[in-house]
Design an enzyme around this catalytic site. Structure first.
Site, PDB file in Angstrom:
ATOM      1  N   VAL A   1       0.865  -1.171   0.000  1.00  0.00           N
ATOM      2  CA  VAL A   1       0.000   0.000   0.000  1.00  0.00           C
ATOM      3  C   VAL A   1       0.902   1.221   0.000  1.00  0.00           C
ATOM      4  CG1 VAL A   1      -1.779   1.286   1.251  1.00  0.00           C
ATOM      5  CG2 VAL A   1      -1.786  -1.222   1.305  1.00  0.00           C
ATOM      6  N   CYS A   2       0.548   2.213  -0.809  1.00  0.00           N
ATOM      7  CA  CYS A   2       1.213   3.503  -0.780  1.00  0.00           C
ATOM      8  C   CYS A   2       2.711   3.337  -1.043  1.00  0.00           C
ATOM      9  CB  CYS A   2       0.913   4.168   0.568  1.00  0.00           C
ATOM     10  SG  CYS A   2       1.289   5.908   0.726  1.00  0.00           S
ATOM     11  N   SER A   3       3.548   3.962  -0.236  1.00  0.00           N
ATOM     12  CA  SER A   3       4.988   3.926  -0.470  1.00  0.00           C
ATOM     13  C   SER A   3       5.637   2.613  -0.063  1.00  0.00           C
ATOM     14  CB  SER A   3       5.671   5.105   0.229  1.00  0.00           C
ATOM     15  OG  SER A   3       5.399   5.107   1.609  1.00  0.00           O
ATOM     16  N   THR A  44       1.794   3.594  -6.683  1.00  0.00           N
ATOM     17  CA  THR A  44       2.092   3.996  -5.310  1.00  0.00           C
ATOM     18  C   THR A  44       1.347   5.300  -5.044  1.00  0.00           C
ATOM     19  OG1 THR A  44       3.889   4.365  -3.707  1.00  0.00           O
ATOM     20  CG2 THR A  44       4.199   5.300  -5.907  1.00  0.00           C
TER      21      THR A  44
END
Length: 196
Positions: A106-108, A126
């Site tokens: 998830v995300c970074s 991302t």
């Protein structure tokens, strides 16, 4: 036999990156135990972590005590900037990738996967503010700027923060079917209608 899903915790993890998927996956595994999955939060030493906005999150197992996972989820947050340069952590990610059927982020968290070489020659996404860095880390990545999540078989990446909920629902659909995912979405009343 129970199949295990592990959500990684670390200092400076973005709260919703971990807790959003946790809500989806815990609701699923507790409400539908017949599907045979369990979810846990893990940290390097098994101790609680201090998340990005000050929330303390508790882990279940440590790396040493963790079971073999069928799915590993690596959240994002400011802590990924340290982890993506931590050789010990990158080795742990590679070791998980070698034995885990499905790696998700998830995300970074995708930045860590890129630094570990997991995204080489793959499509990925991302957090919008980290898309450029993702491309810099590995120019072979096909960066998918508009996608909430990208499923590339044994690796799934998602965009930032709330996109992890979408990715987790996709994961339920992939592992247990469309009707189960719809039941989970209904159970957690996830039907976004942003007021702004």
């Amino acid at each position: 036999m129970t199949r295990n899903i592990g959500i990684l915790l670390f200092d400076d993890v973005e709260e919703l990156d971990a807790v959003g998927p946790w809500e989806v996956l815990a609701y699923w595994t507790l409400t539908f135990p017949e599907d045979g999955y369990a979810v846990s939060m893990l940290s390097r030493d098994g101790k609680p972590v201090l998340a990005s906005k000050g929330l303390t999150l508790g882990a279940h197992p440590s790396f040493a005590d963790a079971p073999d996972y069928d799915v590993v989820l690596h959240p994002g947050g400011n802590g990924t900037r340290t982890l993506m340069r931590d050789p010990e952590h990158l080795d742990w990610v590679r070791a998980q990738n070698a034995k885990t059927p499905l790696m998700t982020s998830v995300c970074s968290g995708a930045l860590v996967y890129a630094a570990a070489g997991l995204l080489r020659n793959r499509p990925a996404t991302t957090y919008w503010g980290a898309l450029g860095l993702l491309a810099e880390l590995d120019p072979t990545i096909t960066v998918r700027e508009q996608d909430r999540y990208v499923d590339d078989g044994d690796v799934i990446t998602s965009a930032g923060v709330s996109a992890g909920i979408d990715m987790a629902l996709h994961l339920v659909r992939r592992l247990a079917g469309l009707e189960r995912a719809r039941a989970v979405r209904r159970g957690i009343q996830y039907d976004p209608e942003p007021p702004v």
